[in-house]
Each structure stands twice: as structure tokens, then as C-alpha cells.
Design a protein around this motif. Structure first.
Motif, mmCIF file in Angstrom:
data_model
loop_
_atom_site.group_PDB
_atom_site.id
_atom_site.type_symbol
_atom_site.label_atom_id
_atom_site.label_comp_id
_atom_site.label_asym_id
_atom_site.label_seq_id
_atom_site.Cartn_x
_atom_site.Cartn_y
_atom_site.Cartn_z
ATOM 1 N N ALA A 24 0.891 -1.129 0.349
ATOM 2 C CA ALA A 24 -0.066 -0.639 -0.199
ATOM 3 C C ALA A 24 1.130 1.204 0.088
ATOM 4 O O ALA A 24 1.919 1.667 0.357
ATOM 5 C CB ALA A 24 -0.777 -0.138 1.297
ATOM 6 N N GLU A 25 0.378 2.301 -0.008
ATOM 7 C CA GLU A 25 1.160 3.545 -1.066
ATOM 8 C C GLU A 25 1.328 3.880 0.592
ATOM 9 O O GLU A 25 0.643 3.367 2.026
ATOM 10 C CB GLU A 25 0.052 4.537 -1.858
ATOM 11 N N GLY A 26 1.514 5.078 1.115
ATOM 12 C CA GLY A 26 1.455 6.053 2.194
ATOM 13 C C GLY A 26 -0.068 6.340 2.576
ATOM 14 O O GLY A 26 -0.184 6.567 3.912
ATOM 15 N N ASP A 27 -0.674 6.755 1.647
ATOM 16 C CA ASP A 27 -2.063 6.671 2.903
ATOM 17 C C ASP A 27 -2.479 5.551 2.951
ATOM 18 O O ASP A 27 -4.256 5.609 2.714
ATOM 19 C CB ASP A 27 -3.074 8.111 1.311
ATOM 20 N N GLY A 28 -2.156 4.342 2.683
ATOM 21 C CA GLY A 28 -2.670 3.228 2.792
ATOM 22 C C GLY A 28 -3.767 2.324 1.302
ATOM 23 O O GLY A 28 -4.285 1.459 1.247
ATOM 24 N N THR A 29 -3.613 3.305 0.064
ATOM 25 C CA THR A 29 -4.207 2.972 -0.892
ATOM 26 C C THR A 29 -3.185 1.989 -2.308
ATOM 27 O O THR A 29 -2.550 2.247 -1.869
ATOM 28 C CB THR A 29 -5.333 3.918 -1.893
ATOM 29 N N ALA A 30 -4.316 1.472 -2.269
ATOM 30 C CA ALA A 30 -3.266 0.172 -3.910
ATOM 31 C C ALA A 30 -3.717 -0.025 -4.455
ATOM 32 O O ALA A 30 -5.132 -0.253 -5.475
ATOM 33 C CB ALA A 30 -2.805 -0.694 -3.088
ATOM 34 N N GLU A 31 -3.695 0.071 -5.889
ATOM 35 C CA GLU A 31 -3.461 -0.095 -7.373
ATOM 36 C C GLU A 31 -3.308 -1.225 -8.513
ATOM 37 O O GLU A 31 -2.099 -1.862 -8.062
ATOM 38 C CB GLU A 31 -4.108 1.243 -8.391
ATOM 39 N N VAL A 32 -4.373 -2.687 -8.205
ATOM 40 C CA VAL A 32 -3.527 -3.641 -8.706
ATOM 41 C C VAL A 32 -3.967 -3.844 -9.773
ATOM 42 O O VAL A 32 -5.146 -3.562 -10.008
ATOM 43 C CB VAL A 32 -3.967 -4.916 -7.559
ATOM 44 N N THR A 33 -3.356 -4.236 -10.792
ATOM 45 C CA THR A 33 -3.343 -4.787 -11.888
ATOM 46 C C THR A 33 -2.332 -6.197 -12.503
ATOM 47 O O THR A 33 -1.450 -6.766 -11.386
ATOM 48 C CB THR A 33 -2.130 -3.810 -13.233
ATOM 49 N N PHE A 34 -4.131 -7.308 -12.917
ATOM 50 C CA PHE A 34 -3.648 -8.317 -13.209
ATOM 51 C C PHE A 34 -2.507 -8.653 -13.966
ATOM 52 O O PHE A 34 -2.279 -7.791 -14.280
ATOM 53 C CB PHE A 34 -4.556 -8.868 -13.542
ATOM 54 N N PRO A 35 -1.728 -9.791 -13.810
ATOM 55 C CA PRO A 35 -0.780 -9.835 -15.002
ATOM 56 C C PRO A 35 -1.274 -9.950 -16.856
ATOM 57 O O PRO A 35 -0.718 -9.525 -17.388
ATOM 58 C CB PRO A 35 0.160 -11.430 -14.139
ATOM 59 N N ILE A 36 -2.367 -10.548 -16.377
ATOM 60 C CA ILE A 36 -2.989 -10.670 -17.427
ATOM 61 C C ILE A 36 -4.610 -10.025 -17.540
ATOM 62 O O ILE A 36 -5.035 -10.591 -16.165
ATOM 63 C CB ILE A 36 -3.032 -12.090 -18.703
ATOM 64 N N PRO A 37 -5.141 -9.685 -18.364
ATOM 65 C CA PRO A 37 -6.864 -9.442 -18.151
ATOM 66 C C PRO A 37 -7.409 -10.669 -18.155
ATOM 67 O O PRO A 37 -7.151 -11.398 -19.128
ATOM 68 C CB PRO A 37 -7.200 -8.456 -19.279
ATOM 69 N N PHE A 38 -8.280 -10.762 -17.663
ATOM 70 C CA PHE A 38 -9.337 -11.525 -17.225
ATOM 71 C C PHE A 38 -10.331 -11.710 -19.082
ATOM 72 O O PHE A 38 -10.852 -10.433 -18.937
ATOM 73 C CB PHE A 38 -9.989 -11.400 -16.544
ATOM 74 N N PRO A 39 -10.583 -12.137 -19.620
ATOM 75 C CA PRO A 39 -10.753 -12.477 -20.884
ATOM 76 C C PRO A 39 -12.654 -11.464 -20.941
ATOM 77 O O PRO A 39 -12.935 -10.921 -21.810
ATOM 78 C CB PRO A 39 -10.727 -12.768 -22.188
ATOM 79 N N THR A 40 -13.224 -12.726 -20.028
ATOM 80 C CA THR A 40 -14.494 -12.421 -19.883
ATOM 81 C C THR A 40 -15.447 -12.256 -18.533
ATOM 82 O O THR A 40 -16.095 -11.148 -18.522
ATOM 83 C CB THR A 40 -15.103 -13.637 -19.976
ATOM 84 N N LYS A 41 -14.445 -12.316 -17.480
ATOM 85 C CA LYS A 41 -14.987 -11.890 -16.089
ATOM 86 C C LYS A 41 -14.554 -12.233 -15.138
ATOM 87 O O LYS A 41 -13.494 -13.298 -14.905
ATOM 88 C CB LYS A 41 -16.649 -13.123 -15.598
ATOM 89 N N LEU A 42 -14.648 -11.655 -13.920
ATOM 90 C CA LEU A 42 -13.432 -11.432 -12.859
ATOM 91 C C LEU A 42 -14.559 -12.024 -11.709
ATOM 92 O O LEU A 42 -15.814 -11.822 -11.827
ATOM 93 C CB LEU A 42 -13.228 -10.331 -12.247
ATOM 94 N N LEU A 43 -14.836 -13.423 -11.190
ATOM 95 C CA LEU A 43 -15.066 -13.812 -10.347
ATOM 96 C C LEU A 43 -15.154 -13.254 -8.796
ATOM 97 O O LEU A 43 -15.818 -13.012 -8.488
ATOM 98 C CB LEU A 43 -14.942 -15.182 -10.692
ATOM 99 N N THR A 44 -13.745 -13.441 -8.470
ATOM 100 C CA THR A 44 -13.465 -13.268 -6.963
ATOM 101 C C THR A 44 -12.173 -12.634 -6.903
ATOM 102 O O THR A 44 -11.298 -13.451 -7.470
ATOM 103 C CB THR A 44 -14.166 -14.328 -6.078
ATOM 104 N N VAL A 45 -11.723 -11.888 -5.998
ATOM 105 C CA VAL A 45 -10.792 -11.356 -5.150
ATOM 106 C C VAL A 45 -10.443 -12.226 -3.839
ATOM 107 O O VAL A 45 -11.097 -11.866 -2.956
ATOM 108 C CB VAL A 45 -9.772 -10.025 -5.645
#
Length: 105
Positions: A24-45
């Protein structure tokens, strides 16, 4: 298949498992980019905080947010933690790391 700290495994039937570690950054936030995109749907993280070894931290919360337009490629997280044993205080999880795993197709 990418067997790395941030990697993925794409099965023959199109199902994809991805994983990684993010700080996380200094303010506690983080942006996570997947190694590859999901072609159809993201089910869960699924997330799991890294053990900081700080005995004063009584809990760590990771709040995830998804923009439906880009949820197949990334997600945002906000990390907070409770510090203190007698009267805990919530603080931004600056520099707190977390492991994540995403499933989709």
C-alpha cells in the motif's frame, strides 16, 4: 503459466488463476493490475495481509473496490490497521503489504 511473485495460470478450459503481492502507498491505498486481463469475467479476489511482526497491530482490514468498466484488468484496495492493545486506533496501512489471488475466465 507464469510462475513468478505476480503470476497466473490459464487452464485449457479458459479458467484463469492469478496471484501477487502489493504494498500500500503512504495513504494506505493500492492499485493492483492483473498480470493478464480476464477475457470475460472476474469472479472473485481474495486477500491476505502480510504479517508485519508488529505486536501492537491487532487487526488489518483490506477494502476492495472495482470499477465495472475495468474490473477484468485491475482493482483498488485500501488497507487500514488497528494499532494499540488497550485502546486501539485505526490508521492507514501505509506500506502494509498484502497477498492477493483472483479467479475468473
Amino acid at each position: 503459466f507464469l510462475a513468478d511473485a505476480n503470476g497466473y495460470w490459464k487452464l485449457a478450459n479458459g479458467f484463469i488463476m492469478q496471484w501477487g503481492f502489493t504494498n500500500a502507498e503512504g495513504d494506505g491505498t493500492a492499485e493492483v493490475t492483473f498480470p493478464i486481463p480476464f477475457p470475460t469475467k472476474l469472479l472473485t479476489v481474495i486477500t491476505n495481509p502480510e504479517d508485519s511482526g508488529d505486536f501492537r497491530t491487532t487487526s488489518v482490514d483490506i477494502l476492495l473496490s472495482f470499477n465495472p468498466a475495468i474490473a477484468r484488468t485491475k482493482f483498488d484496495a485500501r488497507v487500514t490497521h488497528m494499532v494499540g492493545t488497550l485502546f486501539p486506533v485505526q490508521q492507514a496501512g501505509a506500506g502494509r503489504g498484502f497477498y492477493w489471488q483472483a479467479l475468473g475466465y
